[in-house]
Design a protein around this motif. Structure first.
Motif: not given
Ligand SMILES: [Cu+2]
Length: 495
Positions: A431-432, A478, A480, A483, A488
């Motif tokens: 999940a992002h 993202c 995160n 990430h 990302m």
């Molecule tokens: Cu992510």
């Protein structure tokens, strides 16, 4: 740490005494601001004339990010923070001009991003895109008008500094808010390792060393046993097991406590400031009414529990029962629970292992909400559509967008005054939470719901619309932080 101490610490550098941190301080308007100096942007965008809206004021404050030792509740951690306590609050009213000086006392360059605020480009706080890094021993002044009321927060956009204590709530009050509640509680969730486990830079270096390529198409999923404690309906929800999960900077054994009277209606503003953790949150013995998502009003929905991903914010109202109750946030796919306590009566606080049955049932996802009428992005056909594919895998660790990592990315080039649709597809098994800067999406599939951070579960496609009304080059990434830092991220760039 008392509120008085916090106030002195945060305002000390400005020499402004007697102004409450929690209400921030205001000063007469001097003159409209000028574009922030030292912009490192690759191209320049017109800066607006900066003045408070009629009847509004100037919120002026200094933030001094620096090394500190925090008390997390019987556990101390050397870390970096804006304050010697875990949480100060920056607060103003929609239409105010914020003038925030960042005095960098860290041994590293930094920046401050005002997460979710639709501000002008030069104040967005992204080194290399909107400004030069703020080097150690130097300062930088951000000036922006906050147009929308709501629950926001701020944090660096520099490396993995967010995974230290460099974050704090930013609350923008609505001058027209009816205020149908008796009291307010700001709740910040975090995953914690700095100073007690591996440091964020160490974790990042390990991930980055794997240097996994990302390609278009479906990822390999999580092919490595990360020792996760539980599976999640959201798919693989995080990469890092943290030693602690915190609410308002406190471990469950010494929880933050909110005191009120039975029958009072409270507004809880929930912010997920974690770097790698989606939480499932519930208040034991209560149903929550969700009223806002990412600052914007929604059609109210009652729920026993909700998911909150990194960078998301939810406002809920709750009518309190008589007793003591756990506010619990379970890290998806991980082991442990963050806890705080709501107290409307004397008696023992719930124990740290008291069950919270609300966490065992279904939980609300943001995309299940619908915009309130006054916040809805009206339906409309897009003028331009972009396919945005999320790619990557755990092993070897690599994450990107449209098959590329940041630095090698292809910006989404947009024109002003268009309705742009991002057709975003998560091609990975994780999940992002995807975050856009300078704009707020409207989600046609969610009744025009307004959000700046949207969680995409594995293989999910979501259409995200926005109006290109804020020229600049804006991050799309993202939330995160690991990430994002391995690649990302991309940008949406105005011609
Ligand atoms: Cu992510």
């Amino acid at each position: 740490m008392t509120a008085l101490n916090r106030r002195h610490l945060l305002l000390g550098a400005t020499g402004i005494a007697g102004a409450g941190l929690l209400s921030a301080c205001t000063s007469p308007l001097n003159k409209p601001g000028t574009p922030a100096p030292g912009s490192g942007a690759s191209r320049s965008y017109p800066a607006p004339s900066l003045a408070p809206a009629p009847g509004r004021s100037v919120v002026q404050q200094t933030l001094a990010p620096r090394p500190v030792t925090l008390d997390l509740g019987g556990l101390t951690a050397k870390t970096w923070a804006y304050d010697d306590s875990s949480m100060g609050v920056l607060r103003g009213t929609a239409g105010d001009l914020f003038r925030i000086t960042v005095d960098n006392q860290l041994p590293a360059s930094t920046s401050v991003h005002w997460h979710g605020v639709r501000l002008h480009h030069a104040a967005d706080g992204v080194p290399g895109v909107t400004q030069d890094p703020i080097e150690p021993g130097t300062s930088f002044t951000y000036e922006f008008v906050a147009p929308d009321p709501g629950t926001f927060f701020f944090h660096p956009h520099s490396g993995v500094q967010l995974d230290r204590a460099l974050y704090a709530p930013l609350i923008i009050d609505d001058p027209d808010e009816p205020g149908a509640y008796d009291d307010e509680w700001i709740v910040v969730l975090d995953d914690w390792t700095d100073g007690v486990g591996r440091g964020p830079d160490e974790i990042f270096e390990e991930f980055a060393a794997e240097n996994g390529a990302v390609s278009m198409g479906m990822g390999h999923g999580n092919m490595r046993d990360m020792g996760h404690g539980a599976s999640s309906p959201l798919g693989d929800a995080g990469d890092v097991e943290y030693p602690h999960y915190l609410i308002n900077g406190r471990v469950p054994e010494a929880p933050a406590t909110f005191e009120a009277k039975p029958g009072q209606r409270i507004r809880i503003r929930i912010i997920n400031a974690a770097s790698d953790t989606i939480f499932k949150l519930a208040l034991g013995g209560h149903t929550m009414t969700v009223t806002h998502s990412d600052g914007f009003p929604v059609e109210p929905v009652d729920t026993a529990a909700l998911y909150i991903a990194m960078g998301e914010r939810y406002d809920v109202t709750v009518t309190l029962r008589d007793g003591t109750f756990p506010l619990a946030a379970r890290p998806e796919g991980k082991t442990g629970t963050a806890r705080a306590v709501v107290r409307t009566a004397s008696g023992d606080a719930p124990s740290t292992d008291a069950p919270v049955p609300e966490l065992d049932g279904d939980a609300l996802l943001g995309t299940q909400l619908r915009a309130a009428a006054q916040a809805r992005l009206p339906d409309g056909e897009p003028d331009d559509t972009f396919d945005v594919e999320l790619n990557g895998q755990m092993d070897p660790y690599g994450w990107g967008i449209n098959g590329r990592k940041f630095g090698d990315h292809e910006p989404l080039d947009v024109s002003p005054d268009r309705r742009v649709r991002m057709r975003m597809t998560n091609m990975t098994m994780m999940a992002h939470p995807m975050h856009i800067h300078g704009h707020t999406w409207g989600l046609p599939g969610s009744g025009g719901l307004r959000k700046d951070t949207v969680l995409l579960t594995p293989m999910q496609t979501i259409e995200l619309d926005l109006i290109t009304d804020n020229p600049g080059e804006w991050m799309l990434h993202c939330h995160n932080i690991y990430h994002a830092e391995v690649g990302m991220m991309t940008t949406m760039r105005y011609a």
